[in-house]
Design an enzyme around this catalytic site. Structure first.
Site, PDB file in Angstrom:
ATOM      1  N   HIS A  37       7.460   3.260   3.644  1.00  0.00           N
ATOM      2  CA  HIS A  37       6.462   2.632   4.507  1.00  0.00           C
ATOM      3  C   HIS A  37       6.616   3.082   5.953  1.00  0.00           C
ATOM      4  O   HIS A  37       7.707   3.478   6.384  1.00  0.00           O
ATOM      5  CB  HIS A  37       6.596   1.111   4.439  1.00  0.00           C
ATOM      6  N   GLU A  52      -1.509   2.809   0.889  1.00  0.00           N
ATOM      7  CA  GLU A  52      -2.021   1.597   1.529  1.00  0.00           C
ATOM      8  C   GLU A  52      -2.439   1.936   2.953  1.00  0.00           C
ATOM      9  O   GLU A  52      -1.771   2.706   3.643  1.00  0.00           O
ATOM     10  CB  GLU A  52      -0.945   0.517   1.584  1.00  0.00           C
TER      11      GLU A  52
END
Length: 321
Positions: free
Chosen positions: A38, A107
């Site tokens: 991430h 995402e």
């Protein structure tokens, strides 16, 4: 027997701590490990987001047995697929053949940072399919020139290749991604014990391939403290990936989850020190057809007590599955 893994959650710990945690997981007897990739945490309270690939390189040198895997890397926005292939080949060499490349369509939370926008889901899956093809060709040792709908590659070749390319896992959450996983993946990656995902993966070419799930837990001898911590750091998980893939930052996740109650989490996240609660939650994955389950201990500073508990009580109980 189901394989039990440990998750290095980059959203809740810094890079040195993450390496220490996976060393502890290897010592405790976990069968494999995975790491999130991430740029942002889901919530401010998690507090971290180091570069997963640097952590993986350090982990490969600090451990000797435990397999390593991205869970998952998006090869379409922050990273060009040609670069992902090079990173995966290098990790397979550094780890002595212990690396698996988990891939997913991404995402908005992490991919928006390059300023390229965030297209609709069907476009993201088109990009993902094209990227996986490029990665597979490069890991096979091909010299790749590619001019597709979404990516260009000019005369690319990997000069340091392992004898065996790393297996590729494909994250799936719906029919289209399951089809891609079955066709292009060496294993299925998922975050919910959904038997329909396994059936669809199998029907599209996944017969006999590993199926890897992930389960958050929040160990603490004080159950109320565990429930509060799960709510503080992991309430984002109840939103579902159709929502979570679209939100642009921690503020969006905070707003979207402001009405989530602590009791809304305890049906899906075992909290406290009840071994049997975790066993039953893992059993849900086994019954759905998963062959491996990676556990996430919520709370970066709570990994040590969790690993001690896992070694002495939890892992022996899970071996019965």
């Amino acid at each position: 027997m189901v394989q039990i893994g440990y998750t290095m959650m980059t959203e809740q710990a810094g890079p040195r701590d993450l390496v220490d945690h996976v060393v502890g997981a290897e010592r405790a007897g976990f069968d494999f490990s995975v790491i999130s990739d991430h740029y942002f945490p889901w919530l401010d309270s998690q507090g971290h987001a180091p570069y997963a690939w640097s952590v993986l390189g350090a982990a490969a040198q600090a451990t000797t047995r435990i397999p390593l895997m991205t869970y998952v890397t998006c090869p379409t926005f922050r990273y060009h697929p040609a670069v992902v292939a090079q990173k995966a080949a290098t990790m397979q060499l550094l780890s002595g053949g212990r690396f698996r490349l988990g891939l997913g369509s991404g995402e908005n939370l992490n991919e928006h940072v390059i300023g390229a926008g965030w297209p609709s889901a069907h476009v993201r899956l088109e990009m993902f399919e094209e990227a996986v093809g490029i990665i597979r060709s490069l890991l096979a040792g091909d010299c790749v020139s590619h001019h597709g709908a979404h990516f260009d590659v000019e005369n690319a070749k990997l000069w340091d290749l392992p004898d065996e390319p790393p297996p590729i896992g494909i994250a799936a959450s719906g029919p289209r991604s399951c089809e891609l996983a079955g066709r292009y993946g060496d294993l299925l990656v998922a975050v919910e014990p959904d038997s329909d995902l396994v059936k669809s993966f199998t029907a599209h070419g996944g017969e006999g391939k590993p199926r890897v799930g992930q389960l958050p837990v929040c160990y603490d001898t004080d159950r109320d403290a565990a429930v509060a911590r799960a709510h503080d750091q992991f309430r984002w998980s109840v939103g579902g990936w159709e929502v979570n893939a679209e939100l642009p930052g921690p503020g969006g996740f905070a707003g979207a989850t402001r009405h989530i109650r602590s009791e809304d989490l305890t049906d899906t996240i075992p909290c406290g020190d009840d071994v049997q609660a975790v066993v039953e939650a893992v059993r849900g994955y086994v019954d759905a057809g998963f062959t491996e389950v990676a556990l996430v201990q919520i709370g970066g500073e709570h990994q040590g007590p969790f690993l001690e508990w896992a070694e002495s009580k939890l892992l022996p109980a899970l071996r019965g599955l």
